[in-house]
Design a protein around this motif. Structure first.
Motif, mmCIF file in Angstrom:
data_model
loop_
_atom_site.group_PDB
_atom_site.id
_atom_site.type_symbol
_atom_site.label_atom_id
_atom_site.label_comp_id
_atom_site.label_asym_id
_atom_site.label_seq_id
_atom_site.Cartn_x
_atom_site.Cartn_y
_atom_site.Cartn_z
ATOM 1 N N ASN A 83 -14.273 5.839 -31.631
ATOM 2 C CA ASN A 83 -13.140 5.318 -32.400
ATOM 3 C C ASN A 83 -11.817 5.794 -31.804
ATOM 4 O OD1 ASN A 83 -14.590 3.842 -34.305
ATOM 5 N ND2 ASN A 83 -14.849 5.599 -35.673
ATOM 6 N N LYS A 86 -11.136 3.559 -28.903
ATOM 7 C CA LYS A 86 -10.628 2.282 -29.413
ATOM 8 C C LYS A 86 -9.144 2.383 -29.752
ATOM 9 C CE LYS A 86 -11.218 -0.921 -33.312
ATOM 10 N NZ LYS A 86 -11.998 -1.203 -34.551
ATOM 11 N N ASP A 94 -14.750 -2.844 -31.913
ATOM 12 C CA ASP A 94 -15.429 -1.564 -31.718
ATOM 13 C C ASP A 94 -16.052 -1.526 -30.327
ATOM 14 O OD1 ASP A 94 -14.763 -0.779 -34.252
ATOM 15 O OD2 ASP A 94 -16.664 -1.409 -35.147
#
Length: 272
Positions: A83, A86, A94
């Motif tokens: 994450n 990202k 994702d």
């Protein structure tokens, strides 16, 4: 996923990047003279520190064994780390480790460097906090900075699409730490193991992980010398911890990058 994120380098670009990494390797001169001399403070620490502090250090050694075997509480959460990838790359979708393996090197390097910067800041704050109490909190600082170090290297691994949950990767990470603290002869030996051996052969050469950690710990000697002074140790602790994370982060960044470059060169050669 954005084209710039997944853009593939051609064979010549990969070879150029490999040459740059090899140039970096040649510039690694090993420990400076005063770094070797600076290991003496820890010899004194072993004699002067209370028994309960030494016992905590021995417990830490056992924790490192657990880390190699199963990650223990030092193992990062891959999902949370992904994450962060990202967010750092401003991706809408994702990502998983397989996706990252196809990212451009610019994207992987950007992510790795962001991880290193963030961990270095954490280490800086922690070093100032533990430096306040001098020699006694210094013993506490060692396991804390080790934990930050391990998590930094793991995040760098994820940035290049490697899985820290795999035991062979954790051993590779210990090798990165060993490389940071080794002299020029040791660095050459480690590079030879990591580059020219098969995975199983290379990882099997990790002998005496306690020595690896002891070498890494002893390298803190001169860097932590002034942190033994109460209150004033805040300044030195903050600076030295930040520098330690940046150093091991750079090593992990370059060695993981080299692995990915070599893998892509092999893939390109097969296509050609």
């Amino acid at each position: 996923m954005e084209q710039s994120i997944k853009e593939k380098e051609n064979l010549e670009q990969l070879r150029k990047k490999l040459r740059n990494i090899e140039k970096w390797e040649k510039n690694q001169k090993g420990l400076f003279f005063w770094e070797k001399i600076g290991r003496l403070p820890f010899v004194l620490l072993d004699k002067l520190t209370p028994k309960f502090i030494q016992e905590k250090i021995h417990i830490l050694l056992d924790e490192i064994a657990k880390y190699i075997d199963n990650g223990g509480h030092y193992l990062v959460d891959n999902e949370k780390t992904l994450n962060k990838v990202k967010k750092e790359l401003s991706l809408k979708e994702d990502v998983n480790l397989s996706d990252i393996q196809h990212f451009s090197f610019d994207s992987m390097e950007k992510t790795a460097e962001a991880f290193i910067r963030n961990r270095a800041k954490n280490a800086q704050v922690q070093g100032a906090t533990t430096g306040f109490g001098g020699v006694f909190t210094l013993a506490v600082d060692i396991p804390l900075i080790l934990g930050i170090t391990l998590k930094t290297v793991q995040e760098v691994a994820v940035a290049y699409g490697y899985d820290p949950s795999k035991r062979e990767e954790r051993i590779f990470m210990i090798k990165c730490m060993q490389f940071t603290s080794s002299d020029i002869v040791g660095k050459k030996a480690i590079l030879n193991e990591l580059t020219n051996s098969s995975a199983d052969e290379g990882f099997a050469q990790l002998q005496g992980w306690r020595e690896v950690f002891a070498t890494y710990r002893d390298n803190f000697g001169w860097k932590k010398l002034f942190q033994m002074i109460p209150v004033a140790g805040m300044i030195f602790g903050a600076y030295m911890n930040k520098a330690a994370i940046k150093d091991v982060g750079e090593v992990a960044n370059m060695l993981y990058q080299k692995r990915r470059v070599l893998e892509r060169i092999e893939q390109c050669s097969k296509v050609d």
